[in-house]
Scaffold this active site. Structure first.
Site, PDB file in Angstrom:
ATOM      1  N   LYS A  51      -7.029 -10.498  -6.229  1.00 27.82           N
ATOM      2  CA  LYS A  51      -8.140 -10.638  -5.301  1.00 27.82           C
ATOM      3  C   LYS A  51      -9.294  -9.715  -5.690  1.00 27.82           C
ATOM      4  O   LYS A  51      -9.076  -8.579  -6.129  1.00 27.82           O
ATOM      5  CB  LYS A  51      -7.660 -10.301  -3.880  1.00 27.82           C
ATOM      6  CG  LYS A  51      -8.682 -10.558  -2.787  1.00 27.82           C
ATOM      7  CD  LYS A  51      -8.089 -10.231  -1.428  1.00 27.82           C
ATOM      8  CE  LYS A  51      -9.122 -10.400  -0.320  1.00 27.82           C
ATOM      9  NZ  LYS A  51      -8.576 -10.037   1.003  1.00 27.82           N
ATOM     10  N   LYS A  92     -12.818  -4.055  -3.434  1.00 28.02           N
ATOM     11  CA  LYS A  92     -13.708  -2.898  -3.476  1.00 28.02           C
ATOM     12  C   LYS A  92     -13.075  -1.723  -4.196  1.00 28.02           C
ATOM     13  O   LYS A  92     -13.775  -0.843  -4.701  1.00 28.02           O
ATOM     14  CB  LYS A  92     -14.071  -2.476  -2.042  1.00 28.02           C
ATOM     15  CG  LYS A  92     -14.897  -3.469  -1.278  1.00 28.02           C
ATOM     16  CD  LYS A  92     -15.188  -3.005   0.141  1.00 28.02           C
ATOM     17  CE  LYS A  92     -14.006  -3.186   1.064  1.00 28.02           C
ATOM     18  NZ  LYS A  92     -14.330  -2.911   2.481  1.00 28.02           N
ATOM     19  N   LYS A 115       0.814  -1.219   0.000  1.00 25.12           N
ATOM     20  CA  LYS A 115       0.000   0.000   0.000  1.00 25.12           C
ATOM     21  C   LYS A 115       0.845   1.266   0.000  1.00 25.12           C
ATOM     22  O   LYS A 115       0.449   2.281  -0.570  1.00 25.12           O
ATOM     23  CB  LYS A 115      -0.950  -0.008   1.208  1.00 25.12           C
ATOM     24  CG  LYS A 115      -2.019  -1.081   1.110  1.00 25.12           C
ATOM     25  CD  LYS A 115      -2.963  -1.059   2.303  1.00 25.12           C
ATOM     26  CE  LYS A 115      -4.032  -2.124   2.167  1.00 25.12           C
ATOM     27  NZ  LYS A 115      -4.973  -2.123   3.315  1.00 25.12           N
TER      28      LYS A 115
END
Length: 355
Positions: free
Chosen positions: A217, A220, A115
């Site tokens: 994966k 969202k 991230k």
């Protein structure tokens, strides 16, 4: 000497729309666990600040996650359902754990590296310390089990390291105050204050992948809405997304081993198995050798059958925010009482004055 009471804790961030991966990897399992464990389920709104500090709709997103919990079948009387920021003991214990954990442990966290990217020096301290707060979320209730996906196992291992270091660093104080609880560490029986929380990983689709790329994966945050099936998608949208899901030109294999080098096929078969409550082997037994033009309609029909009631219930519950707020408020009071029991002992162990 007593042992730790079995207790499950888990949480979901209020960021973006919940999708099929969240349902199969988390919510469906939460519902199953409520019949065998005492469970605490949290909307981790403080964690969402590490992704985006300023939210225009954080309150609504928090209510939406709570509505998904309830629509999926979680009983607010049987379980504790609340939002994290209502219980300040989470943040209090996280600070103590910041002082227990080592910087090297945090720097090794794969999710932080992913991230933060190449500009790690510009990442927030919250993003780096995120796993410490996660450990506090779990251990402020002295939870013994956490249902986690494969991508969260490293964070749970860190929580175990923090718990063990706290137990070791304050072993004499824990013993002096009589707060030790017996537990197994390897082949030994030892005393400690915090449990070494165990992961619960099970089911055929613990990690649901993107409908557009079977190596990534389902997320969202993916810019393509076609990559996921949202819990609020209607029947037509679900069918359309499955029809457009990426596949390869070959028919489904005749055995499970044939899925290994075919990520999209493996993903769709795993989704079918999880929705049907069966195994990948049984799906291959029924559909092996068939083309995706036959399999996809069957998967779409199954997905609509399973997801439509949840969609309808989420819409019904979301239309009554007062009810959702009441569930979170009551859950917060129950969670706060449990968390304060732990923190009173922690303060005493450490030597902090407590009124």
């Amino acid at each position: 000497m007593s042992e730790f009471k079995q207790l499950v804790f888990s949480g979901v961030q209020p960021t973006g729309n919940l999708h099929l991966g969240n349902y199969l990897g988390a919510l469906q399992r939460f519902v199953a666990l409520q019949d065998t464990y005492e469970c605490i389920y949290c909307v981790v709104d403080l964690h969402s600040l590490t992704a985006t500090l300023v939210h225009d709709d954080l309150a609504e997103q928090t209510r939406a996650i709570a509505a998904a919990y309830l629509a999926s079948g979680l009983d607010p009387k049987k379980n504790i359902i609340f939002n994290q920021s209502r219980v300040p003991q989470h943040a209090e214990l996280a600070w103590i754990f910041n002082c227990v954990a080592r910087i090297g442990w945090m720097n090794r966290m794969t999710q932080f590296k992913d991230k933060a990217g190449k500009d790690r020096e510009n990442a927030s301290l919250g993003l780096l310390a995120y796993p410490s707060l996660m450990a506090a979320d779990i251990l402020v209730y002295r939870a013994t089990h956490v249902p986690v996906g494969e991508d969260q196992k490293q964070h749970l291992e860190l929580a175990r390291n923090i718990a063990q270091k706290f137990n070791n660093d304050f072993s004499e104080h824990i013993a002096t105050h009589g707060y030790g609880v017996e537990m197994e560490v390897g082949e030994e029986r030892v005393n400690g204050f915090f449990p070494l929380t165990e992961p619960l990983i099970e089911g055929p689709a613990t990690r649901v992948m993107s409908l557009r790329d079977g190596t990534k994966k389902m997320s969202k945050s993916d810019p393509s809405d076609l990559s996921r099936i949202n819990l609020m998608d209607d029947a037509d949208t679900i069918a359309r997304k499955i029809k457009k899901a990426k596949t390869d030109p070959e028919p489904l294999p005749g055995d499970v081993g044939g899925l290994e080098e075919r990520p999209e096929a493996h993903n769709l078969v795993g989704i079918y198995a999880a929705l049907a409550g069966t195994t990948v082997q049984e799906v291959i037994r029924d559909y092996g050798g068939r083309q995706f033009s036959e399999f996809k309609p069957a998967l779409a029909e199954l997905a609509v059958e399973k997801m439509a009631p949840i969609n309808a219930e989420m819409r019904r519950i979301s239309a009554d925010p007062g009810y959702v707020d009441g569930v979170l408020r009551e859950g917060g009071e129950r969670a706060g009482a449990k968390a304060e029991e732990t923190m009173k002992m922690v303060r005493e162990i450490i030597g902090l004055l407590d009124n």
